[in-house]
Design a protein around this motif. Structure first.
Motif, PDB file in Angstrom:
ATOM      1  N   TYR A  45       0.835  -1.203   0.000  1.00  0.00           N
ATOM      2  CA  TYR A  45       0.000   0.000   0.000  1.00  0.00           C
ATOM      3  C   TYR A  45       0.870   1.253   0.000  1.00  0.00           C
ATOM      4  CZ  TYR A  45      -3.157   3.651   1.663  1.00  0.00           C
ATOM      5  OH  TYR A  45      -3.868   4.815   1.795  1.00  0.00           O
ATOM      6  N   VAL A  46       0.541   2.219  -0.872  1.00  0.00           N
ATOM      7  CA  VAL A  46       1.217   3.522  -0.927  1.00  0.00           C
ATOM      8  C   VAL A  46       0.198   4.601  -0.567  1.00  0.00           C
ATOM      9  CG1 VAL A  46       2.453   5.183  -2.348  1.00  0.00           C
ATOM     10  CG2 VAL A  46       2.792   2.725  -2.710  1.00  0.00           C
ATOM     11  N   PRO A  47       0.409   5.340   0.538  1.00  0.00           N
ATOM     12  CA  PRO A  47      -0.564   6.361   0.951  1.00  0.00           C
ATOM     13  C   PRO A  47      -0.733   7.452  -0.111  1.00  0.00           C
ATOM     14  CG  PRO A  47       0.991   5.896   2.713  1.00  0.00           C
ATOM     15  CD  PRO A  47       1.523   5.237   1.483  1.00  0.00           C
ATOM     16  N   ASN A  48      -1.929   7.950  -0.240  1.00  0.00           N
ATOM     17  CA  ASN A  48      -2.235   9.055  -1.136  1.00  0.00           C
ATOM     18  C   ASN A  48      -1.980  10.354  -0.374  1.00  0.00           C
ATOM     19  OD1 ASN A  48      -3.450  11.109  -2.644  1.00  0.00           O
ATOM     20  ND2 ASN A  48      -4.933   9.679  -3.539  1.00  0.00           N
ATOM     21  N   HIS A  49      -0.790  10.935  -0.572  1.00  0.00           N
ATOM     22  CA  HIS A  49      -0.414  12.129   0.188  1.00  0.00           C
ATOM     23  C   HIS A  49      -1.302  13.329  -0.141  1.00  0.00           C
ATOM     24  CE1 HIS A  49       3.096  10.458   2.146  1.00  0.00           C
ATOM     25  NE2 HIS A  49       3.469   9.919   0.993  1.00  0.00           N
ATOM     26  N   THR A  50      -1.786  13.390  -1.373  1.00  0.00           N
ATOM     27  CA  THR A  50      -2.643  14.519  -1.743  1.00  0.00           C
ATOM     28  C   THR A  50      -3.948  14.477  -0.961  1.00  0.00           C
ATOM     29  OG1 THR A  50      -1.722  14.561  -3.972  1.00  0.00           O
ATOM     30  CG2 THR A  50      -3.828  15.660  -3.633  1.00  0.00           C
ATOM     31  N   ALA A  51      -4.551  13.294  -0.914  1.00  0.00           N
ATOM     32  CA  ALA A  51      -5.796  13.160  -0.154  1.00  0.00           C
ATOM     33  C   ALA A  51      -5.549  13.401   1.323  1.00  0.00           C
ATOM     34  CB  ALA A  51      -6.370  11.762  -0.374  1.00  0.00           C
ATOM     35  N   ARG A  52      -4.441  12.884   1.808  1.00  0.00           N
ATOM     36  CA  ARG A  52      -4.113  13.071   3.222  1.00  0.00           C
ATOM     37  C   ARG A  52      -3.945  14.539   3.569  1.00  0.00           C
ATOM     38  NH1 ARG A  52       1.538  11.141   6.038  1.00  0.00           N
ATOM     39  NH2 ARG A  52       0.948  11.557   8.195  1.00  0.00           N
ATOM     40  N   SER A  53      -3.280  15.297   2.690  1.00  0.00           N
ATOM     41  CA  SER A  53      -3.054  16.711   2.964  1.00  0.00           C
ATOM     42  C   SER A  53      -4.365  17.494   2.988  1.00  0.00           C
ATOM     43  CB  SER A  53      -2.108  17.310   1.911  1.00  0.00           C
ATOM     44  OG  SER A  53      -2.717  17.353   0.646  1.00  0.00           O
ATOM     45  N   LEU A  54      -5.332  17.077   2.172  1.00  0.00           N
ATOM     46  CA  LEU A  54      -6.625  17.763   2.165  1.00  0.00           C
ATOM     47  C   LEU A  54      -7.385  17.527   3.467  1.00  0.00           C
ATOM     48  CD1 LEU A  54      -7.769  17.018  -1.501  1.00  0.00           C
ATOM     49  CD2 LEU A  54      -7.023  19.224  -0.560  1.00  0.00           C
ATOM     50  N   VAL A  55      -7.242  16.308   4.008  1.00  0.00           N
ATOM     51  CA  VAL A  55      -7.930  15.983   5.252  1.00  0.00           C
ATOM     52  C   VAL A  55      -7.277  16.679   6.438  1.00  0.00           C
ATOM     53  CG1 VAL A  55      -8.500  14.114   6.848  1.00  0.00           C
ATOM     54  CG2 VAL A  55      -8.766  13.778   4.390  1.00  0.00           C
ATOM     55  N   LEU A  56      -5.945  16.606   6.505  1.00  0.00           N
ATOM     56  CA  LEU A  56      -5.228  17.139   7.661  1.00  0.00           C
ATOM     57  C   LEU A  56      -4.842  18.600   7.502  1.00  0.00           C
ATOM     58  CD1 LEU A  56      -2.767  14.168   8.356  1.00  0.00           C
ATOM     59  CD2 LEU A  56      -4.974  14.637   9.438  1.00  0.00           C
ATOM     60  N   GLN A  57      -5.054  19.178   6.318  1.00  0.00           N
ATOM     61  CA  GLN A  57      -4.598  20.535   6.027  1.00  0.00           C
ATOM     62  C   GLN A  57      -3.087  20.665   6.186  1.00  0.00           C
ATOM     63  OE1 GLN A  57      -6.667  23.239   4.839  1.00  0.00           O
ATOM     64  NE2 GLN A  57      -7.818  21.359   4.480  1.00  0.00           N
ATOM     65  N   GLN A  58      -2.377  19.580   5.894  1.00  0.00           N
ATOM     66  CA  GLN A  58      -0.920  19.562   5.929  1.00  0.00           C
ATOM     67  C   GLN A  58      -0.411  18.722   4.771  1.00  0.00           C
ATOM     68  OE1 GLN A  58       0.573  18.094   9.638  1.00  0.00           O
ATOM     69  NE2 GLN A  58       0.000  19.912  10.794  1.00  0.00           N
ATOM     70  N   THR A  59       0.693  19.149   4.179  1.00  0.00           N
ATOM     71  CA  THR A  59       1.300  18.378   3.089  1.00  0.00           C
ATOM     72  C   THR A  59       2.517  17.599   3.559  1.00  0.00           C
ATOM     73  OG1 THR A  59       2.732  20.243   2.467  1.00  0.00           O
ATOM     74  CG2 THR A  59       0.568  20.097   1.395  1.00  0.00           C
ATOM     75  N   ARG A  60       3.045  17.980   4.733  1.00  0.00           N
ATOM     76  CA  ARG A  60       4.301  17.450   5.252  1.00  0.00           C
ATOM     77  C   ARG A  60       5.434  17.652   4.251  1.00  0.00           C
ATOM     78  NH1 ARG A  60       3.498  15.712  10.074  1.00  0.00           N
ATOM     79  NH2 ARG A  60       5.671  15.029  10.328  1.00  0.00           N
ATOM     80  N   VAL A  61       5.344  18.759   3.526  1.00  0.00           N
ATOM     81  CA  VAL A  61       6.388  19.175   2.598  1.00  0.00           C
ATOM     82  C   VAL A  61       6.874  20.559   3.028  1.00  0.00           C
ATOM     83  CG1 VAL A  61       6.965  19.777   0.218  1.00  0.00           C
ATOM     84  CG2 VAL A  61       5.424  17.858   0.680  1.00  0.00           C
TER      85      VAL A  61
END
Length: 338
Positions: A45-61
């Motif tokens: 499994y590879v997490p969808n960072h784009t979807a995650r950033s929308l949920v958490l309001q963070q990109t971790r970039v």
């Protein structure tokens, strides 16, 4: 494509539990967390960072913007920043402004449109104010490196530029030098101003007169006007016995021009500078320097940025770290008798 529902089904847990494991949120037992992670590995499994950033309001970039990637000080600084970011599970993007306000402005536009979580930046100089003010207005956390900008209050990591310059001039004087010139960066850069002040104070404390003809202002980066530096070298009369460079890039340019004239270092001209030369100095320990803690600049600056991101909803006082420079004596200074 594997989804969190596939993982939940195989691990016999809810999709919410899988989401909490992925985002490291909520209270989950170590046993359940380990089971979910094992299934994620089995299913690749590879997490969808784009979807995650929308949920958490963070990109971790995060973004690191420096002024001269060819300068060993900044390459070492960048390594420190990258190591600190990786330790906290952040990804790091890089940019290089070449001491150019125009390039810096372009990068700031990219930063604001990319939704990075924060910025670590060595500004081009005082005129960078509107760029930093734009970050502030858009609520993008940032930390300054190496240079202050009047009117901008923020976390910052600085070197003790004034004391570093003073230590170099004091050393030259201890070796008998009295005619000491200085080539420095733009007066629109706070660290350059402090280095000039250190030079001036050292002269004054040793009862020497400050002569403007012995001081030249150039670019700290690779865009220095070599013709103007040559004119300055030709104009000094009498020729100084030693030259202090405001950074290592300027020191290299001056050495090239002196060698072009057939002059030897240090037999015909002594030279020292602020900043070391990274691992290259170990191959041929030649230049006497006031070495700044380049790696610590990046590492501590990144730590401050991540703390600021994590505490962005809490009123925390701005932090200022000043790192001392270390005088390293090598072979670029010839002792002379008065």
């Amino acid at each position: 494509m594997v989804t969190i529902y596939d993982i939940a089904e195989k691990a016999n847990v809810s999709a919410m539990t899988v989401s909490r494991v992925i985002n490291n949120t909520g209270k989950i037992s170590d046993k359940t967390r380990a089971k979910v992670k094992k299934v994620m590995e089995e299913l690749h499994y590879v997490p969808n960072h784009t979807a995650r950033s929308l949920v958490l309001q963070q990109t971790r970039v995060l973004f690191l913007l420096i002024t001269d990637i060819t300068n060993p000080f900044y390459t070492t600084l960048s390594r420190g920043a990258e190591d600190a970011a990786k330790k906290s599970d952040y990804r790091l993007l890089f940019g290089n402004s070449d001491e150019s306000l125009e390039k810096e402005s372009d990068y700031l536009t990219t930063i604001l449109s990319s939704r990075v979580d924060g910025v670590l930046i060595a500004p081009a100089g005082d005129p960078s104010f509107p760029h930093l003010d734009s970050l502030r207005k858009h609520n993008v956390p940032f930390v300054l490196l190496d240079r202050e900008v009047p009117g901008i209050e923020c976390d910052i990591v600085l070197g003790d530029s004034k004391e570093g310059a003073r230590s170099l001039v004091d050393y030259l004087m201890s070796q008998g030098h009295r005619r000491i010139a200085m080539i420095n960066g733009s007066s629109s850069i706070s660290s350059a101003r402090l280095r000039l002040q250190g030079y001036q104070e050292a002269l004054k404390l040793n009862d020497l007169i400050y002569d403007e003809a012995y001081v030249h202002e150039a670019s700290f980066g690779p865009q220095s006007d070599l013709a103007q530096i040559e004119q300055w070298l030709d104009s000094m009369e009498p020729m100084p016995t030693a030259i202090m460079a405001g950074n290592n890039v300027l020191a290299i340019e001056v050495i090239r021009l002196l060698r072009k004239r057939g002059l030897r270092i240090p037999e015909d001209q002594s030279i020292v500078c602020i900043d070391d030369f990274g691992p290259y100095s170990e191959m041929d320990p030649f230049m006497t320097v006031a070495a700044q803690q380049a790696y610590q600049f990046g590492y501590l600056g990144m730590q401050m940025l991540i703390e600021r991101i994590q505490e962005r909803n809490i009123a925390v006082p701005w932090k200022k770290i000043v790192l001392p420079a270390e005088l390293i004596i090598r072979r670029s200074v010839l002792p002379i008798s008065e």
